[in-house]
Every structure is written in C-alpha cells, then in structure tokens.
Design an enzyme around this catalytic site. Sequence first.
Site, PDB file in Angstrom:
ATOM      1  N   GLY A  14      -3.029  51.385 -37.287  1.00  0.00           N
ATOM      2  CA  GLY A  14      -1.847  51.840 -36.553  1.00  0.00           C
ATOM      3  C   GLY A  14      -0.691  50.848 -36.642  1.00  0.00           C
ATOM      4  O   GLY A  14       0.292  50.966 -35.907  1.00  0.00           O
ATOM      5  N   GLU A  67      -1.940  42.822 -31.593  1.00  0.00           N
ATOM      6  CA  GLU A  67      -3.358  42.955 -31.212  1.00  0.00           C
ATOM      7  C   GLU A  67      -4.072  41.616 -31.365  1.00  0.00           C
ATOM      8  O   GLU A  67      -4.877  41.223 -30.516  1.00  0.00           O
ATOM      9  CB  GLU A  67      -4.019  44.026 -32.091  1.00  0.00           C
ATOM     10  CG  GLU A  67      -3.514  45.434 -31.797  1.00  0.00           C
ATOM     11  CD  GLU A  67      -3.998  46.493 -32.760  1.00  0.00           C
ATOM     12  OE1 GLU A  67      -3.883  47.677 -32.415  1.00  0.00           O
ATOM     13  OE2 GLU A  67      -4.478  46.157 -33.853  1.00  0.00           O
ATOM     14  N   SER A 109      -5.861  55.992 -31.087  1.00  0.00           N
ATOM     15  CA  SER A 109      -6.302  57.206 -30.399  1.00  0.00           C
ATOM     16  C   SER A 109      -7.481  56.933 -29.458  1.00  0.00           C
ATOM     17  O   SER A 109      -7.618  57.592 -28.423  1.00  0.00           O
ATOM     18  CB  SER A 109      -6.669  58.291 -31.417  1.00  0.00           C
ATOM     19  OG  SER A 109      -7.627  57.803 -32.330  1.00  0.00           O
ATOM     20  N   ASP A 156     -10.771  49.901 -37.081  1.00  0.00           N
ATOM     21  CA  ASP A 156     -10.938  50.808 -38.220  1.00  0.00           C
ATOM     22  C   ASP A 156     -12.306  50.633 -38.870  1.00  0.00           C
ATOM     23  O   ASP A 156     -12.852  51.579 -39.426  1.00  0.00           O
ATOM     24  CB  ASP A 156      -9.819  50.554 -39.238  1.00  0.00           C
ATOM     25  CG  ASP A 156      -8.465  50.801 -38.614  1.00  0.00           C
ATOM     26  OD1 ASP A 156      -8.225  51.943 -38.198  1.00  0.00           O
ATOM     27  OD2 ASP A 156      -7.671  49.847 -38.499  1.00  0.00           O
ATOM     28  N   GLY A 162      -9.418  49.335 -30.139  1.00  0.00           N
ATOM     29  CA  GLY A 162     -10.220  50.042 -31.134  1.00  0.00           C
ATOM     30  C   GLY A 162     -10.333  49.234 -32.411  1.00  0.00           C
ATOM     31  O   GLY A 162      -9.950  48.066 -32.472  1.00  0.00           O
TER      32      GLY A 162
HETATM   33  C1  5RP Z   1      -4.137  49.911 -34.559  1.00  0.00           C
HETATM   34  C2  5RP Z   1      -5.592  49.661 -34.654  1.00  0.00           C
HETATM   35  C3  5RP Z   1      -6.510  50.688 -34.090  1.00  0.00           C
HETATM   36  O1  5RP Z   1      -7.334  50.092 -33.152  1.00  0.00           O
HETATM   37  C4  5RP Z   1      -7.332  51.293 -35.205  1.00  0.00           C
HETATM   38  O2  5RP Z   1      -6.465  51.798 -36.220  1.00  0.00           O
HETATM   39  C5  5RP Z   1      -8.255  52.400 -34.708  1.00  0.00           C
HETATM   40  O3  5RP Z   1      -7.510  53.504 -34.328  1.00  0.00           O
HETATM   41  P1  5RP Z   1      -8.167  54.817 -33.722  1.00  0.00           P
HETATM   42  O4  5RP Z   1      -8.716  54.452 -32.384  1.00  0.00           O
HETATM   43  O5  5RP Z   1      -7.002  55.786 -33.631  1.00  0.00           O
HETATM   44  O6  5RP Z   1      -9.234  55.307 -34.664  1.00  0.00           O
HETATM   45  O7  5RP Z   1      -6.049  48.658 -35.153  1.00  0.00           O
HETATM   46  O8  5RP Z   1      -3.395  48.937 -35.239  1.00  0.00           O
END
Ligand code: 5RP
Length: 215
Positions: free
Chosen positions: A95, A101, A28, A82, A80
């Site tokens: 995600g 990534e 997001s 977590d 991004g």
């Molecule tokens: C996806 C990721 C995202 O960068 C992570 O989950 C952060 O997501 P968000 O920006 O929706 O908080 O690693 O695999």
Amino acid sequence: MSEAKRLAGEKAIEYVDDGMIVGVGTGSTVAFFIDALARIKDRIRGAVSSSEQSTQRLRMHGIEVLDLNATGPLSLYVDGADECDPHKRLIKGGGAALTREKIIAEASEKFVCIIDPAKRVDVLGKFPLPVEVIPMARSLVARQILAKTGGQPVWRDGVVTDNDNLILDVHNLSIVDPVAVEAAINQIPGVVSVGLFARRPADVVIVGGEPPLVL
Ligand code: 5RP
C-alpha cells in the site's frame, strides 16, 4: 479472504489495553482493526497513524490521531503484511506506506501483525519487494538493486507516497537472508526505506481464521 482479514483484525483488539495510544498500520486488514478499535474508542487515548488512508478512517470513527513526536514510544503497533515467513519477518509496502510503517514499528514495544493465511510463505520474495526512493535517485537505485540482488526493479508508475517519493517493486527475488538484503538495500543512496521488516520483525502474528491462529 476478506473474512479472514476481518477475523485477524478483530482478534488484535485483545492486545489493546485501557489508556493506550495505539500505533496503526495501513491496508484492508488494518481497516477491519480500525473498525473494531472504534467500538472501544472511549478506552484508548488515541492512535498514531502510518498513512493518510488510515488517518482518514480513524478520524471518521472519532479516534484522535496523534503525532509520534509528541507521544514518544508506543506499547503496541498493529499492521498487516504482504508476506510473512516462519520467523515473523515480513514484506510490507503493498500500500506504499512502508516508511511510516517502519518508523512506528521501530517506536513500538510490541508489533502485532495481522494477516490472512495466503500471506504465509517459507521464503520471502514472491511478492515484489517495495522500495521507497527519492525521485531523482529512481534510476540509480534501480541499477544498484539489480547489481546487488539480481532482482528486477519495476517503477510503480503513477504512485506517489505520503512523503512525496516513488516506489520501486523488486521482482524475482528469493530472500534467504532477509536481514542482509534489508541492510544492503538500505545502504544505497536515495533509498528512503525498504519494505523488508527483518531486523525488526513482528512479535506476534495473527492469522485470520475460525478460530484465528496466534503465532
Ligand atoms: C501497506 C502494507 C499493508 O500492510 C500490506 O500491503 C497488506 O495489505 P492488506 O491488509 O490490504 O492485504 O504494508 O503498505
């Protein structure tokens, strides 16, 4: 929190130079970056995408999505996270896009990580650590993760990655040596990748806020 994500995504545009092919993460926060990138799309050559989700959004904005095999090394990757510790080491994969990534992060000279303030931690591990596994190895990998780390792996039921694999989320970890844990999990047969970005951490972290904080 989404306002903080938007501010982080917009700030990351300052790292995009004319003529660049930009590595683009998933999530997001990255969605805000993609929307901001669309405003300067005539200045870039295109993007390399880490997921079907981001590819769709990039194409919706008319940004060309290129194959990493054709582009070679990239100057910039924006994604991004977590969780992010004070050494810019990350947990990623909420995600389920962690493998692509990680590939793009490795291929990129500069990794700019965009987060909201809630993602900052002193020690990684409160957010369950995602691990992408080959389907037939799911139980084997879960047993070995438990034995090696003491963490509790939980199958993310119903989720299939863009690479047709499964995700285990490892709960109850306190990761004091992320480089060692990354290496240990990577060595288990059947692991495709682990969502610890410690051996190759972010180079720059932008924490969304008014004004954004650049670490
Ligand atoms: C996806 C990721 C995202 O960068 C992570 O989950 C952060 O997501 P968000 O920006 O929706 O908080 O690693 O695999």
